[in-house]
Design a protein around this motif. Structure first.
Motif, PDB file in Angstrom:
ATOM      1  N   TYR A 121       0.862  -1.169   0.000  1.00  0.00           N
ATOM      2  CA  TYR A 121       0.000   0.000   0.000  1.00  0.00           C
ATOM      3  C   TYR A 121       0.902   1.223   0.000  1.00  0.00           C
ATOM      4  CZ  TYR A 121      -4.090  -2.840   0.906  1.00  0.00           C
ATOM      5  OH  TYR A 121      -5.103  -3.754   0.783  1.00  0.00           O
ATOM      6  N   GLU A 122       0.438   2.290  -0.640  1.00  0.00           N
ATOM      7  CA  GLU A 122       1.218   3.524  -0.666  1.00  0.00           C
ATOM      8  C   GLU A 122       0.436   4.636   0.009  1.00  0.00           C
ATOM      9  OE1 GLU A 122       0.071   5.390  -5.010  1.00  0.00           O
ATOM     10  OE2 GLU A 122       1.876   4.150  -4.863  1.00  0.00           O
ATOM     11  N   GLN A 123       1.166   5.467   0.705  1.00  0.00           N
ATOM     12  CA  GLN A 123       0.555   6.600   1.404  1.00  0.00           C
ATOM     13  C   GLN A 123       0.317   7.728   0.408  1.00  0.00           C
ATOM     14  OE1 GLN A 123       2.625   7.836   4.956  1.00  0.00           O
ATOM     15  NE2 GLN A 123       1.792   9.896   4.817  1.00  0.00           N
ATOM     16  N   TYR A 124      -0.786   8.441   0.594  1.00  0.00           N
ATOM     17  CA  TYR A 124      -1.041   9.649  -0.187  1.00  0.00           C
ATOM     18  C   TYR A 124      -1.707  10.671   0.712  1.00  0.00           C
ATOM     19  CZ  TYR A 124      -5.929   8.097  -0.684  1.00  0.00           C
ATOM     20  OH  TYR A 124      -7.228   7.701  -0.447  1.00  0.00           O
ATOM     21  N   GLY A 125      -1.479  11.929   0.414  1.00  0.00           N
ATOM     22  CA  GLY A 125      -2.070  12.995   1.210  1.00  0.00           C
ATOM     23  C   GLY A 125      -1.340  13.215   2.523  1.00  0.00           C
ATOM     24  N   GLU A 126      -1.855  14.140   3.279  1.00  0.00           N
ATOM     25  CA  GLU A 126      -1.272  14.515   4.562  1.00  0.00           C
ATOM     26  C   GLU A 126      -1.898  13.718   5.702  1.00  0.00           C
ATOM     27  OE1 GLU A 126       1.269  16.714   4.806  1.00  0.00           O
ATOM     28  OE2 GLU A 126       1.214  16.766   2.609  1.00  0.00           O
ATOM     29  N   ALA A 127      -1.198  13.666   6.817  1.00  0.00           N
ATOM     30  CA  ALA A 127      -1.726  13.021   8.021  1.00  0.00           C
ATOM     31  C   ALA A 127      -2.962  13.789   8.494  1.00  0.00           C
ATOM     32  CB  ALA A 127      -0.663  12.988   9.108  1.00  0.00           C
ATOM     33  N   PHE A 128      -3.871  13.082   9.141  1.00  0.00           N
ATOM     34  CA  PHE A 128      -5.090  13.684   9.658  1.00  0.00           C
ATOM     35  C   PHE A 128      -5.505  12.927  10.915  1.00  0.00           C
ATOM     36  CE2 PHE A 128      -6.263  10.236   6.936  1.00  0.00           C
ATOM     37  CZ  PHE A 128      -7.382   9.670   7.508  1.00  0.00           C
ATOM     38  N   GLU A 129      -6.456  13.489  11.639  1.00  0.00           N
ATOM     39  CA  GLU A 129      -6.939  12.854  12.859  1.00  0.00           C
ATOM     40  C   GLU A 129      -8.310  12.247  12.617  1.00  0.00           C
ATOM     41  OE1 GLU A 129      -8.187  14.573  17.059  1.00  0.00           O
ATOM     42  OE2 GLU A 129      -6.026  14.740  16.713  1.00  0.00           O
ATOM     43  N   GLU A 130      -8.492  11.006  13.091  1.00  0.00           N
ATOM     44  CA  GLU A 130      -9.768  10.318  12.996  1.00  0.00           C
ATOM     45  C   GLU A 130      -9.998   9.624  14.332  1.00  0.00           C
ATOM     46  OE1 GLU A 130     -11.507   8.292   9.205  1.00  0.00           O
ATOM     47  OE2 GLU A 130     -10.256   6.793  10.216  1.00  0.00           O
ATOM     48  N   ALA A 131     -11.134   9.864  14.938  1.00  0.00           N
ATOM     49  CA  ALA A 131     -11.464   9.295  16.253  1.00  0.00           C
ATOM     50  C   ALA A 131     -10.390   9.640  17.282  1.00  0.00           C
ATOM     51  CB  ALA A 131     -11.668   7.792  16.161  1.00  0.00           C
ATOM     52  N   ILE A 133      -7.195   9.906  16.787  1.00  0.00           N
ATOM     53  CA  ILE A 133      -5.954   9.168  16.551  1.00  0.00           C
ATOM     54  C   ILE A 133      -5.368   9.622  15.214  1.00  0.00           C
ATOM     55  CG2 ILE A 133      -4.950   6.866  16.211  1.00  0.00           C
ATOM     56  CD1 ILE A 133      -7.386   5.785  17.839  1.00  0.00           C
ATOM     57  N   PRO A 134      -4.050   9.917  15.156  1.00  0.00           N
ATOM     58  CA  PRO A 134      -3.433  10.314  13.884  1.00  0.00           C
ATOM     59  C   PRO A 134      -3.455   9.171  12.863  1.00  0.00           C
ATOM     60  CG  PRO A 134      -1.983  10.830  15.738  1.00  0.00           C
ATOM     61  CD  PRO A 134      -3.092   9.979  16.266  1.00  0.00           C
ATOM     62  N   HIS A 135      -3.850   9.511  11.635  1.00  0.00           N
ATOM     63  CA  HIS A 135      -3.964   8.544  10.538  1.00  0.00           C
ATOM     64  C   HIS A 135      -3.313   9.088   9.267  1.00  0.00           C
ATOM     65  CE1 HIS A 135      -7.167   6.772  13.004  1.00  0.00           C
ATOM     66  NE2 HIS A 135      -7.249   5.777  12.148  1.00  0.00           N
ATOM     67  N   VAL A 136      -3.087   8.165   8.322  1.00  0.00           N
ATOM     68  CA  VAL A 136      -2.694   8.533   6.966  1.00  0.00           C
ATOM     69  C   VAL A 136      -3.547   7.727   5.994  1.00  0.00           C
ATOM     70  CG1 VAL A 136      -0.325   9.216   7.491  1.00  0.00           C
ATOM     71  CG2 VAL A 136      -0.819   6.821   6.965  1.00  0.00           C
ATOM     72  N   LYS A 137      -3.776   8.310   4.810  1.00  0.00           N
ATOM     73  CA  LYS A 137      -4.516   7.608   3.771  1.00  0.00           C
ATOM     74  C   LYS A 137      -3.541   6.738   2.985  1.00  0.00           C
ATOM     75  CE  LYS A 137      -7.997  11.180   3.104  1.00  0.00           C
ATOM     76  NZ  LYS A 137      -8.613  12.114   2.133  1.00  0.00           N
ATOM     77  N   MET A 138      -3.990   5.540   2.638  1.00  0.00           N
ATOM     78  CA  MET A 138      -3.171   4.618   1.869  1.00  0.00           C
ATOM     79  C   MET A 138      -4.032   3.934   0.818  1.00  0.00           C
ATOM     80  SD  MET A 138      -0.703   3.047   4.842  1.00  0.00           S
ATOM     81  CE  MET A 138       0.722   2.873   3.738  1.00  0.00           C
ATOM     82  N   ARG A 139      -3.378   3.449  -0.262  1.00  0.00           N
ATOM     83  CA  ARG A 139      -4.113   2.765  -1.325  1.00  0.00           C
ATOM     84  C   ARG A 139      -3.226   1.741  -2.002  1.00  0.00           C
ATOM     85  NH1 ARG A 139      -4.612   8.156  -4.646  1.00  0.00           N
ATOM     86  NH2 ARG A 139      -2.435   8.484  -5.091  1.00  0.00           N
ATOM     87  N   LYS A 140      -3.898   0.805  -2.672  1.00  0.00           N
ATOM     88  CA  LYS A 140      -3.199  -0.253  -3.411  1.00  0.00           C
ATOM     89  C   LYS A 140      -4.029  -0.614  -4.628  1.00  0.00           C
ATOM     90  CE  LYS A 140      -1.540  -5.022  -2.852  1.00  0.00           C
ATOM     91  NZ  LYS A 140      -1.310  -6.098  -1.852  1.00  0.00           N
ATOM     92  N   MET A 141      -3.391  -0.708  -5.779  1.00  0.00           N
ATOM     93  CA  MET A 141      -4.059  -1.188  -6.984  1.00  0.00           C
ATOM     94  C   MET A 141      -4.034  -2.723  -6.939  1.00  0.00           C
ATOM     95  SD  MET A 141      -5.025   1.603  -8.320  1.00  0.00           S
ATOM     96  CE  MET A 141      -5.759   0.927  -9.798  1.00  0.00           C
ATOM     97  N   LEU A 142      -5.139  -3.338  -7.277  1.00  0.00           N
ATOM     98  CA  LEU A 142      -5.209  -4.806  -7.264  1.00  0.00           C
ATOM     99  C   LEU A 142      -4.927  -5.370  -8.654  1.00  0.00           C
ATOM    100  CD1 LEU A 142      -8.368  -5.277  -5.041  1.00  0.00           C
ATOM    101  CD2 LEU A 142      -5.971  -5.451  -4.363  1.00  0.00           C
TER     102      LEU A 142
END
Length: 142
Positions: A121-131, A133-142
């Protein structure tokens, strides 16, 4: 031996929710109203068992055309580091391919991002807070 499977009964679904409760609500302090949502009813749930004990859970839902979203990946604290998370992700990815998804997205807690990077999976975008807790968005092409 760990057996990981797609949930197909109410009992298995309750086991998956119990793992999520232990990890997210009890351990990490996520509010129950945030943990359980409208997507639980139509998401594909996966649960990992060691014998009769549920030790891991995750869910997959349809995000948009051709894109699935992996959510609520959880492994009980004493069982982390045993490869259970990888087994959960393998089952979710197989199901996503079978359901026709071309891409998977997820929101990773920052401390877990390396786990997903190891799964391509690769990270994209900036870190953000969810619930809270600090998070990052990630994605993977299948």
């Amino acid at each position: 031996m760990i057996e990981t499977r797609v949930v197909d009964s109410d009992a298995e679904r309750e086991d998956a929710l119990a793992v999520r409760h232990a990890v997210f609500v009890e351990e990490q302090g996520v509010d129950e109203d945030l943990e359980y949502d409208e997507h639980d009813s139509d998401a594909v749930h996966v649960v990992a068992y060691d014998g009769d004990e549920a030790v891991g859970a995750a869910r997959l839902r349809d995000l948009e055309d051709g894109v699935g979203k992996v959510e609520r990946v959880a492994v009980l604290e004493p069982r982390r580091g045993e490869g259970i998370g990888r087994k959960l992700m393998a089952v979710l990815e197989r199901r996503a391919r079978a359901d026709g998804f071309d891409e998977l997205k997820l929101h990773s807690q920052i401390h877990a991002a390396d786990f997903y990077t190891d799964l391509e999976y690769e990270q994209y975008g900036e870190a953000f807070e969810e619930a809270g807790i600090p998070h990052v968005k990630m994605r993977k092409m299948l």
